[in-house]
Design a protein around this motif. Structure first.
Motif, PDB file in Angstrom:
ATOM      1  N   ARG A 150       0.820  -1.211   0.000  1.00 34.78           N
ATOM      2  CA  ARG A 150       0.000   0.000   0.000  1.00 34.78           C
ATOM      3  C   ARG A 150       0.857   1.266   0.000  1.00 34.78           C
ATOM      4  O   ARG A 150       0.531   2.246  -0.666  1.00 34.78           O
ATOM      5  N   GLU A 207       4.388   1.562  -0.753  1.00 37.66           N
ATOM      6  CA  GLU A 207       5.464   1.657  -1.751  1.00 37.66           C
ATOM      7  C   GLU A 207       4.980   1.626  -3.198  1.00 37.66           C
ATOM      8  O   GLU A 207       5.725   1.971  -4.100  1.00 37.66           O
ATOM      9  N   LYS A 208       3.763   1.158  -3.430  1.00 39.35           N
ATOM     10  CA  LYS A 208       3.199   1.070  -4.781  1.00 39.35           C
ATOM     11  C   LYS A 208       4.160   0.353  -5.749  1.00 39.35           C
ATOM     12  O   LYS A 208       4.580   0.920  -6.768  1.00 39.35           O
ATOM     13  N   ASP A 254       5.703  -2.269  -8.630  1.00 36.68           N
ATOM     14  CA  ASP A 254       5.254  -2.690  -9.953  1.00 36.68           C
ATOM     15  C   ASP A 254       4.896  -4.173  -9.963  1.00 36.68           C
ATOM     16  O   ASP A 254       4.035  -4.597 -10.739  1.00 36.68           O
ATOM     17  N   ALA A 266      -7.030   0.279  -4.629  1.00 39.69           N
ATOM     18  CA  ALA A 266      -5.704   0.870  -4.811  1.00 39.69           C
ATOM     19  C   ALA A 266      -4.635  -0.175  -5.154  1.00 39.69           C
ATOM     20  O   ALA A 266      -3.614   0.158  -5.752  1.00 39.69           O
ATOM     21  N   THR A 267      -4.878  -1.439  -4.805  1.00 42.96           N
ATOM     22  CA  THR A 267      -3.875  -2.487  -5.047  1.00 42.96           C
ATOM     23  C   THR A 267      -4.428  -3.658  -5.851  1.00 42.96           C
ATOM     24  O   THR A 267      -3.719  -4.641  -6.070  1.00 42.96           O
ATOM     25  N   LEU A 306      -2.228  -4.922  -8.790  1.00 43.63           N
ATOM     26  CA  LEU A 306      -0.820  -5.218  -8.539  1.00 43.63           C
ATOM     27  C   LEU A 306      -0.502  -6.648  -8.966  1.00 43.63           C
ATOM     28  O   LEU A 306      -1.128  -7.589  -8.477  1.00 43.63           O
TER      29      LEU A 306
END
Length: 124
Positions: A42, A44-45, A47, A72-73, A76
């Protein structure tokens, strides 16, 4: 620079993988338990996330499901790392929200290909 979140509790493996990934030009963020991995995802976002499935505090199954439920994730790319590559485990990992899985011991060239494929799929 591509950021990879490596969530792994075994020191030899996270040390080996993080050093090799850094030499390949990746920015590597480490977490050593599931809760810390969830928080790092959450914050560090990354890749791509490399996620051990058998972790202390919170297991990888719970981490993957939780990340998929959060907008938001949710996108991922998650590659599960597991020593337990038994019949049906691949399907369970995919159902939990992982995009792919890599059995331990790690085949580093194959893992790099999976990371590339996960990033390409995320861009589509």
């Amino acid at each position: 620079m591509t950021r990879i979140l490596l969530v792994e509790d075994h020191e030899e493996l996270w040390d080996f993988l993080s050093r090799r990934l850094k030499r390949r030009g990746f920015d590597v963020v480490l977490a050593h338990d599931g809760q810390a991995g969830l928080e790092a995802a959450r914050r560090e976002k990354p890749d791509v996330m490399l996620l051990d499935m058998n972790l202390p505090v919170m297991d990888g199954w719970t981490v993957a499901r939780t990340l998929r439920q959060d907008p938001a994730t949710a996108r991922l790319p998650i590659i599960a790392l597991t020593a337990h590559a038994m019949s049906g485990d691949r399907d369970r990992m995919l159902e939990a929200g992982c995009n792919d899985y890599h059995p331990k011991p790690v085949d580093f060239p194959a893992l790099l290909e999976q990371i590339d494929a996960a990033m390409l799929a995320a861009e589509e």
